[in-house]
Scaffold this active site. Sequence first.
Site, PDB file in Angstrom:
ATOM      1  N   ASP A   1       0.841  -1.101   0.214  1.00 12.49           N
ATOM      2  CA  ASP A   1      -0.188   0.221   0.211  1.00 12.49           C
ATOM      3  C   ASP A   1       0.500   1.449  -0.163  1.00 12.49           C
ATOM      4  O   ASP A   1       2.107   1.365   0.520  1.00 12.49           O
ATOM      5  CB  ASP A   1      -0.931  -0.121   1.184  1.00 12.49           C
ATOM      6  CG  ASP A   1      -1.663  -1.302   1.235  1.00 12.49           C
ATOM      7  OD1 ASP A   1      -1.547  -2.574   0.712  1.00 12.49           O
ATOM      8  OD2 ASP A   1      -2.210  -1.368   2.838  1.00 12.49           O
TER       9      ASP A   1
ATOM     10  N   GLU B   1     -10.519  -2.664   4.029  1.00  8.95           N
ATOM     11  CA  GLU B   1      -9.322  -2.081   4.637  1.00  8.95           C
ATOM     12  C   GLU B   1      -8.934  -0.605   3.785  1.00  8.95           C
ATOM     13  O   GLU B   1      -9.564  -0.460   2.886  1.00  8.95           O
ATOM     14  CB  GLU B   1      -8.144  -3.291   3.481  1.00  8.95           C
ATOM     15  CG  GLU B   1      -8.338  -4.148   5.176  1.00  8.95           C
ATOM     16  CD  GLU B   1      -6.617  -5.186   4.150  1.00  8.95           C
ATOM     17  OE1 GLU B   1      -6.223  -5.405   5.211  1.00  8.95           O
ATOM     18  OE2 GLU B   1      -6.842  -5.012   2.767  1.00  8.95           O
TER      19      GLU B   1
END
Length: 534
Positions: free
Chosen positions: A65, A244
């Site tokens: 990420d 998420e």
Amino acid sequence: MKQRKFRSLHSHFISKYPKLFLCLLVSVLVLFSCSEKRAIKEQEKYGEPHRPQLHFSPDSMWMNDPNGMVYLDGEYHLFYQYYPDSTVWGPMHWGHAISCDLIHWEHLPIALYPDSLGWIFSGSAVADLQNTSGLGTANNPPLVAIFTYHNNTNGIIFPQSQGIAYSLDKGRTWSKYAGNPVLITNELPDFRDPKVVWHETSHKWIMALAVKDHVAFYSSFNLIDWNHESNFGFEVGEHRGIWECPELLKMEDEGGKEKWVLFVSINSSGPNKGSGTQYFVGDFDGFNFTSSQKQIKWIDFGSDNYAGVTWSNVPKEDGRTLFLGWMSNWMYATVVPTDNWRNAMTFPRELTLTEDNFLRSLPVRELELLRGLEYKTGPFQLDGEFSLADKVPFELYPVELNLEYETNSDAILEIILSNSRKEKVVIAFNAVDNTMIIDRSKSGSVAFSDVFYTTHVAPIKQGTRVGDIRLKSNTQVQMLIDVSSIEVFVNEGETVMTDIFFPSEPFKQITFQAVNGNIKIEKASVYKLNSIWN
Ligand code: FRU
């Protein structure tokens, strides 16, 4: 006169100190050849098979990420989930890079290391310009990073918690806050990925946090003490997977109306399986996020855009909503066939919001910085095949392709990327059922995962918008074609697909093909793009 003086000084020096002169000469030669070697080494470094040339990737080792995306004093900071000891996921750090144009990146040392409270999972960073945290001074306000601690000491997983760190030197060095963690929970295993935004009306920081199957909102006056405000999402959106990396952000729609948008990444029931990012459009009053949206909306229909968020503190004069995602998918990210590094980010994108509450994404305008030679063609009737490589006087790799076509209702336009080994990626625009399909089943290396070969589908509206009017049969397409990825933006970013691939030799041929009917190519242009590492 001056020259003659220099020459005589020169020969005087050589005759007086012959050894010293020789020594100097040798060092200059060595230095020169070293820096040349270094330049060659850099080129080799980012020239490995499959290394993206248009997209950010880590210098080496594992990346997932994007984190802590914040703009400050002319620099876009990009932190990212990083494991410096392996090319597979492990104890997470925050890697760090900066750019002054969103295109060319400079790798900086690791910003955050795991500590006794845990590994450093995803999170955000803000410029605390009013020094609300007291971690800087009025004259030198801090950058504050808000992240998740993931503690799995000796294989036992403890509840996740949130910590903060601050930098007083434009992100170059970071200190963890001594009172960490600043937000804990007792029960839940999934309590993570804080993205923090300044809420002007109530003069508070608001944190969106992913809590398994919903988003929790917390507020704070100082980034240290957090109060739970509300939850969102138990009953809405896609739920077959874990939530998420949320983000709550304010946007103005194209009619100038202020709205709030909530991004939620979900693993694993994205639009084409695996990881994907959905969004909700609604309102936020400083406490609660509300949305009447029933439909599930996706930022990107491709397989490879996950955990994306936007840069904070982008100057008001710029005013853009700047987004970037992780260009991979948890279904296969740890096994993709790259050697010394794994994974890349999407091309940075500008997001806008339509009046009927859909997001549009387009590559940031800084893409122009990479453009080299251009080839233009059209209008022409596409009968069978048209090979761009036969026409274009430069290598089709990597490139930007822009296209506008008109079709009757039963034709399919295929854009085929291929190489001499008969490997290919096919991007099809199907007017029969209004879909775009990316088929990477024959794209080269696909066997590393048993789901990688699948085709991906997105609904598209065939027809280009001009202001509010849709011209019935014209479709406009922009594609960024890199060494191992394609990003397709249809009708000014109304529908987007991002997919990665791993051919055994680069795709240097692009062919247009009309299937089952007539396609008129109104115009097509292709730009050779320079590498971001040059
Ligand atoms: C999303 C994610 C986050 C987490 C991070 C760990 O890809 O699972 O929820 O913070 O990756 O690396």
